[in-house]
Enzyme design. Structure first.
Site, PDB file in Angstrom:
ATOM      1  N   ASP A  95       0.811  -1.219   0.000  1.00  0.00           N
ATOM      2  CA  ASP A  95       0.000   0.000   0.000  1.00  0.00           C
ATOM      3  C   ASP A  95       0.843   1.268   0.000  1.00  0.00           C
ATOM      4  O   ASP A  95       0.628   2.175  -0.799  1.00  0.00           O
ATOM      5  CB  ASP A  95      -0.933   0.023   1.222  1.00  0.00           C
ATOM      6  CG  ASP A  95      -1.992  -1.065   1.157  1.00  0.00           C
ATOM      7  OD1 ASP A  95      -2.317  -1.509   0.039  1.00  0.00           O
ATOM      8  OD2 ASP A  95      -2.479  -1.480   2.224  1.00  0.00           O
TER       9      ASP A  95
ATOM     10  N   ARG B  32       0.832   5.444  17.447  1.00  0.00           N
ATOM     11  CA  ARG B  32       0.382   6.398  16.420  1.00  0.00           C
ATOM     12  C   ARG B  32       0.750   7.849  16.707  1.00  0.00           C
ATOM     13  O   ARG B  32       1.255   8.535  15.829  1.00  0.00           O
ATOM     14  CB  ARG B  32      -1.118   6.253  16.163  1.00  0.00           C
ATOM     15  CG  ARG B  32      -1.546   4.887  15.634  1.00  0.00           C
ATOM     16  CD  ARG B  32      -0.586   4.331  14.646  1.00  0.00           C
ATOM     17  NE  ARG B  32      -1.098   3.178  13.935  1.00  0.00           N
ATOM     18  CZ  ARG B  32      -0.351   2.389  13.174  1.00  0.00           C
ATOM     19  NH1 ARG B  32       0.937   2.631  13.029  1.00  0.00           N
ATOM     20  NH2 ARG B  32      -0.870   1.369  12.554  1.00  0.00           N
TER      21      ARG B  32
ATOM     22  N   ASP C 260      -6.735   4.121  13.005  1.00  0.00           N
ATOM     23  CA  ASP C 260      -5.400   4.712  12.858  1.00  0.00           C
ATOM     24  C   ASP C 260      -5.420   6.053  12.130  1.00  0.00           C
ATOM     25  O   ASP C 260      -4.679   6.969  12.478  1.00  0.00           O
ATOM     26  CB  ASP C 260      -4.457   3.714  12.175  1.00  0.00           C
ATOM     27  CG  ASP C 260      -4.121   2.554  13.095  1.00  0.00           C
ATOM     28  OD1 ASP C 260      -4.062   2.791  14.319  1.00  0.00           O
ATOM     29  OD2 ASP C 260      -3.917   1.429  12.613  1.00  0.00           O
TER      30      ASP C 260
ATOM     31  N   SER D 138      -3.994  -8.719   8.367  1.00  0.00           N
ATOM     32  CA  SER D 138      -3.401  -7.391   8.419  1.00  0.00           C
ATOM     33  C   SER D 138      -2.715  -7.279   9.781  1.00  0.00           C
ATOM     34  O   SER D 138      -3.360  -7.433  10.823  1.00  0.00           O
ATOM     35  CB  SER D 138      -4.491  -6.331   8.256  1.00  0.00           C
ATOM     36  OG  SER D 138      -4.021  -5.102   8.756  1.00  0.00           O
TER      37      SER D 138
HETATM   38  N1  ARG Z   1      -7.832  -2.408  16.676  1.00  0.00           N
HETATM   39  C1  ARG Z   1      -6.500  -2.010  16.978  1.00  0.00           C
HETATM   40  C2  ARG Z   1      -6.449  -0.525  17.198  1.00  0.00           C
HETATM   41  O1  ARG Z   1      -7.305   0.152  16.790  1.00  0.00           O
HETATM   42  C3  ARG Z   1      -5.510  -2.499  15.987  1.00  0.00           C
HETATM   43  C4  ARG Z   1      -5.383  -1.807  14.701  1.00  0.00           C
HETATM   44  C5  ARG Z   1      -4.433  -2.536  13.837  1.00  0.00           C
HETATM   45  N2  ARG Z   1      -4.020  -1.794  12.723  1.00  0.00           N
HETATM   46  C6  ARG Z   1      -3.621  -2.384  11.587  1.00  0.00           C
HETATM   47  N3  ARG Z   1      -3.123  -1.604  10.688  1.00  0.00           N
HETATM   48  N4  ARG Z   1      -3.697  -3.669  11.381  1.00  0.00           N
HETATM   49  O2  ARG Z   1      -5.551  -0.011  17.795  1.00  0.00           O
END
Ligand code: ARG
Length: 407
Positions: free
Chosen positions: A19, A99, A128, A178
């Site tokens: 990506d 993040r 995210d 993922s």
């Molecule tokens: N649900 C988790 C969160 O919001 C994990 C997110 C995972 N992100 C990813 N790019 N796979 O913090």
């Protein structure tokens, strides 16, 4: 492809995956941008050299590898430990915590480079994007945020065609999951996990052995804490990064750290999430236990509400909000006495506290013991009970009287 207004220089958070690789070309084409890539090491254990080479091969102007592991531990993981941070009682916020740090680093590079754009590879459905955008906008309101995956309408097949056309290498063994990982944990989403009824297949896990296959013999270890943060493991390892790495390994080897729950995403979607967080679950268990011996019951009960709010703010991308700072101030005040040692037993998927001690312990064996030698004066209990139960007694007696009168 239609061209938009030009954004002359864009700083892109680059993971090395398909990506963000496609995003490099897409930004160059669509926004006619010079692209500067940044890969931030928060302990995701990937080959950063390879990622940098890949970015350079895709014609970026410059690539920055940034080692932020120490900062991640000191300024993000340690405050989370002090706050016993678990979103919805389950998730140690591993992805969420990284993040705001990544956002901060992107802004730093954007300022250094005089860039007018910042870009990341988040989709429009997840948490995210919110965490990145809120923090970037708070730190650099003048910079345009571009989230290519939120903007382009390419499906997977089209993305692969675009990659082929632009000579972007495509990883042959693309995972069905993922994954996002850093020192504090590994998040696993997609594929069979999207059905909340399906047990996560063994192949989803990398950091933990299945509890059934964990060693038959338990392992004991001691974690030392000072002011609410872990400062030693078995009297050895002191460095935060090393300590968390060691804990991930040892607890993971004992099958500790698997989490499976349905989580409320910020955008309102319920989502089945699977994590591996061996170090996080072990340290949090130990820290919570140590607090119980050191803090008063009033501190403990008030702190629980603060912890929930802290976890929510972090999950919801509001790391930069003044309330988060105020919550930290409260938490830090409570942690001044959280010094001591906790003995843990790791055994087949569980990390259980089996002993604790502290120079600030409020535990007094002389008071607590049921032995006759106790210095607790039992005669004072009768008067105490009289007053303690007064309001409850009054309310119950009134209710009974009214009932009798049929009111
Ligand atoms: N649900 C988790 C969160 O919001 C994990 C997110 C995972 N992100 C990813 N790019 N796979 O913090």
């Amino acid at each position: 492809m239609n061209t938009n207004q030009r954004v002359s220089k864009v700083v892109l958070a680059y993971s090395g995956g398909l990506d963000t690789s496609v995003a490099i070309k897409w930004l160059q084409e669509k926004y006619r941008s010079e692209v500067v890539t940044v890969t931030i090491d928060v302990g995701q254990a990937e080959n950063l050299q390879e990622i940098g080479d890949k970015a350079n091969a895709l014609g970026v102007m410059k690539h920055y590898p940034i080692d932020a592991k120490k900062e991640f531990v000191q300024d993000y993981i340690f405050p989370a430990i002090r706050a016993n941070a678990l979103y919805q009682g389950k998730y140690p916020l591993s992805t969420a915590l990284a993040r705001p740090l990544i956002a901060k680093k992107l802004v730093e590079v954007a300022r250094m480079e005089g860039a007018d754009g910042i870009s990341h590879g988040c989709t429009g459905k997840g948490n995210d994007q919110i965490r990145f955008d809120v923090t970037i906008k708070a730190l650099a309101p003048d910079v345009k945020i571009i989230a290519p995956m939120r903007e382009w309408s390419m499906g997977r097949d089209e993305e692969v065609r675009y990659a082929r056309k632009n000579k972007i290498p495509i990883d042959a063994k693309k995972s069905i999951y993922s994954i996002d990982q850093n020192l504090w944990g590994r998040s696993i989403e997609c594929g069979p996990l999207e059905n909340p009824l399906t047990e996560p297949p063994e192949g989803a896990f990398e950091w933990t052995v299945s509890p059934e296959k964990a060693p038959e013999k338990p392992q004991y270890m001691t974690i030392q804490f000072e002011k609410g943060i872990p400062v030693g493991l078995d009297g050895g390892i002191k460095d935060g990064v090393q300590l968390i790495r060691a804990l991930n390994k040892v607890a993971g080897d004992h099958g500790v750290g698997r989490i499976d729950h349905v989580e409320d995403r910020i955008v309102g979607i319920k989502s089945r999430e699977v994590y591996e967080c061996p170090a996080a679950l072990t340290v949090l268990e130990a820290h919570k236990d140590l607090e119980k011996i050191v803090l008063t019951r009033h501190e403990l009960s008030f702190k629980r509400g603060i912890e929930d709010q802290w976890s929510f703010m972090t999950y919801a991308g509001l790391w930069a909000d003044p309330l988060k700072k105020a919550l930290d101030a409260f938490v830090n005040e409570t942690q001044k006495r959280v010094n001591g040692e906790v003995k843990m037993k790791l055994y087949r998927g569980s990390a259980v506290v089996v002993g604790r001690s502290s120079q600030y312990s409020l535990y007094d064996q002389n008071l607590a013991t049921y032995d006759v030698s106790s210095k607790f004066d039992q005669s004072s209990a009768t008067g105490f009970i009289e007053l303690w139960g007064l309001p409850t007694r009054a309310a119950c007696n009134l209710a009974e009287r009214l009932e009798k009168k049929g009111e």
